[in-house]
Scaffold this motif. Structure first.
Motif, PDB file in Angstrom:
ATOM      1  N   UNK A  69     -37.577  51.760  25.725  1.00 28.01           N
ATOM      2  CA  UNK A  69     -38.398  50.583  25.914  1.00 28.01           C
ATOM      3  C   UNK A  69     -37.722  49.339  25.344  1.00 28.01           C
ATOM      4  N   UNK A  70     -37.232  49.445  24.109  1.00 28.93           N
ATOM      5  CA  UNK A  70     -36.603  48.292  23.473  1.00 28.93           C
ATOM      6  C   UNK A  70     -35.339  47.875  24.222  1.00 28.93           C
ATOM      7  N   UNK A  71     -34.589  48.850  24.703  1.00 34.79           N
ATOM      8  CA  UNK A  71     -33.380  48.543  25.469  1.00 34.79           C
ATOM      9  C   UNK A  71     -33.718  47.768  26.734  1.00 34.79           C
ATOM     10  N   UNK A  72     -34.811  48.110  27.384  1.00 34.89           N
ATOM     11  CA  UNK A  72     -35.228  47.406  28.600  1.00 34.89           C
ATOM     12  C   UNK A  72     -35.604  45.962  28.283  1.00 34.89           C
ATOM     13  N   UNK A  73     -36.298  45.743  27.200  1.00 38.31           N
ATOM     14  CA  UNK A  73     -36.694  44.380  26.802  1.00 38.31           C
ATOM     15  C   UNK A  73     -35.443  43.558  26.476  1.00 38.31           C
ATOM     16  N   UNK A  74     -34.517  44.152  25.755  1.00 41.09           N
ATOM     17  CA  UNK A  74     -33.275  43.447  25.424  1.00 41.09           C
ATOM     18  C   UNK A  74     -32.485  43.108  26.678  1.00 41.09           C
ATOM     19  N   UNK A  75     -32.462  44.011  27.636  1.00 44.09           N
ATOM     20  CA  UNK A  75     -31.748  43.743  28.890  1.00 44.09           C
ATOM     21  C   UNK A  75     -32.382  42.572  29.631  1.00 44.09           C
ATOM     22  N   UNK A  76     -33.697  42.529  29.672  1.00 50.40           N
ATOM     23  CA  UNK A  76     -34.377  41.415  30.346  1.00 50.40           C
ATOM     24  C   UNK A  76     -34.133  40.089  29.629  1.00 50.40           C
ATOM     25  N   UNK A  77     -34.157  40.116  28.303  1.00 49.63           N
ATOM     26  CA  UNK A  77     -33.905  38.881  27.541  1.00 49.63           C
ATOM     27  C   UNK A  77     -32.487  38.382  27.811  1.00 49.63           C
ATOM     28  N   UNK A  78     -31.516  39.278  27.811  1.00 54.39           N
ATOM     29  CA  UNK A  78     -30.137  38.877  28.100  1.00 54.39           C
ATOM     30  C   UNK A  78     -29.988  38.355  29.527  1.00 54.39           C
ATOM     31  N   UNK A  79     -30.677  38.967  30.465  1.00 57.50           N
ATOM     32  CA  UNK A  79     -30.629  38.493  31.839  1.00 57.50           C
ATOM     33  C   UNK A  79     -31.239  37.103  31.965  1.00 57.50           C
ATOM     34  N   UNK A  80     -32.329  36.847  31.289  1.00 56.45           N
ATOM     35  CA  UNK A  80     -32.966  35.519  31.321  1.00 56.45           C
ATOM     36  C   UNK A  80     -32.054  34.477  30.682  1.00 56.45           C
ATOM     37  N   UNK A  81     -31.448  34.819  29.545  1.00 54.70           N
ATOM     38  CA  UNK A  81     -30.506  33.895  28.903  1.00 54.70           C
ATOM     39  C   UNK A  81     -29.304  33.618  29.801  1.00 54.70           C
ATOM     40  N   UNK A  82     -28.783  34.664  30.423  1.00 52.37           N
ATOM     41  CA  UNK A  82     -27.639  34.502  31.321  1.00 52.37           C
ATOM     42  C   UNK A  82     -27.982  33.657  32.532  1.00 52.37           C
ATOM     43  N   UNK A  83     -29.161  33.857  33.106  1.00 52.70           N
ATOM     44  CA  UNK A  83     -29.583  33.068  34.264  1.00 52.70           C
ATOM     45  C   UNK A  83     -29.785  31.605  33.875  1.00 52.70           C
ATOM     46  N   UNK A  84     -30.350  31.371  32.698  1.00 53.59           N
ATOM     47  CA  UNK A  84     -30.512  29.989  32.224  1.00 53.59           C
ATOM     48  C   UNK A  84     -29.172  29.304  32.002  1.00 53.59           C
ATOM     49  N   UNK A  85     -28.237  30.032  31.411  1.00 52.30           N
ATOM     50  CA  UNK A  85     -26.901  29.474  31.182  1.00 52.30           C
ATOM     51  C   UNK A  85     -26.200  29.182  32.503  1.00 52.30           C
ATOM     52  N   UNK A  86     -26.305  30.098  33.453  1.00 51.75           N
ATOM     53  CA  UNK A  86     -25.696  29.886  34.766  1.00 51.75           C
ATOM     54  C   UNK A  86     -26.336  28.698  35.479  1.00 51.75           C
ATOM     55  N   UNK A  87     -27.636  28.548  35.348  1.00 57.00           N
ATOM     56  CA  UNK A  87     -28.320  27.398  35.934  1.00 57.00           C
ATOM     57  C   UNK A  87     -27.838  26.089  35.341  1.00 57.00           C
ATOM     58  N   UNK A  88     -27.665  26.041  34.028  1.00 56.15           N
ATOM     59  CA  UNK A  88     -27.155  24.844  33.364  1.00 56.15           C
ATOM     60  C   UNK A  88     -25.754  24.509  33.859  1.00 56.15           C
ATOM     61  N   UNK A  89     -24.901  25.512  33.950  1.00 61.03           N
ATOM     62  CA  UNK A  89     -23.519  25.290  34.382  1.00 61.03           C
ATOM     63  C   UNK A  89     -23.447  24.878  35.851  1.00 61.03           C
ATOM     64  N   UNK A  90     -24.281  25.495  36.681  1.00 59.72           N
ATOM     65  CA  UNK A  90     -24.292  25.147  38.108  1.00 59.72           C
ATOM     66  C   UNK A  90     -24.802  23.723  38.308  1.00 59.72           C
ATOM     67  N   UNK A  91     -25.858  23.345  37.579  1.00 56.13           N
ATOM     68  CA  UNK A  91     -26.373  21.983  37.674  1.00 56.13           C
ATOM     69  C   UNK A  91     -25.312  20.969  37.250  1.00 56.13           C
ATOM     70  N   UNK A  92     -24.587  21.282  36.187  1.00 52.76           N
ATOM     71  CA  UNK A  92     -23.558  20.364  35.691  1.00 52.76           C
ATOM     72  C   UNK A  92     -22.435  20.190  36.710  1.00 52.76           C
TER      73      UNK A  92
END
Length: 105
Positions: A1-24
């Motif tokens: 369960x904890x591994x799944x939550x950590x994976x989702x958090x990392x995916x959300x952080x990665x998507x946010x970072x990619x969005x910032x870089x793509x916008x820039x």
């Protein structure tokens, strides 16, 4: 369960970072080359290459954004958005003066 939550958090952080870089990188591509010189910043070619590489790194590190390359890519995008973009707006006459509650600041 904890591994799944950590994976989702990392995916959300990665998507946010990619969005910032793509916008820039898209914002840098839409700017006039002479605005970079007028703002006293590096050339448009420099920023578009740097931000393009940052977006590519952001895509590659989408599922693990907390490594050194992912962090450097976010820093490149953040520097552009926090420093270069406002200077370009001001050089192109879009920024205007910032008005606080008691006048310009």
């Amino acid at each position: 369960m904890l591994h799944t939550v950590q994976s989702w958090v990392l995916l959300i952080l990665g998507a946010g970072a990619l969005g910032l870089e793509a916008f820039a990188v898209v914002d840098a591509l839409r700017r006039r080359p002479d605005a970079f010189v007028a703002a006293g910043k590096r050339t448009k070619q420099f920023w578009t290459i740097l931000l393009g590489v940052a977006a590519a790194i952001g895509f590659v590190t989408l599922f693990s954004p907390l490594n050194i390359f992912g962090l450097l890519a976010v820093v490149a995008g953040a520097v552009y958005l926090a420093d270069v973009r406002p200077a370009l707006d001001q050089a192109q006459g879009k920024g205007g003066q910032r008005m606080g509650p008691y006048g310009p600041w």
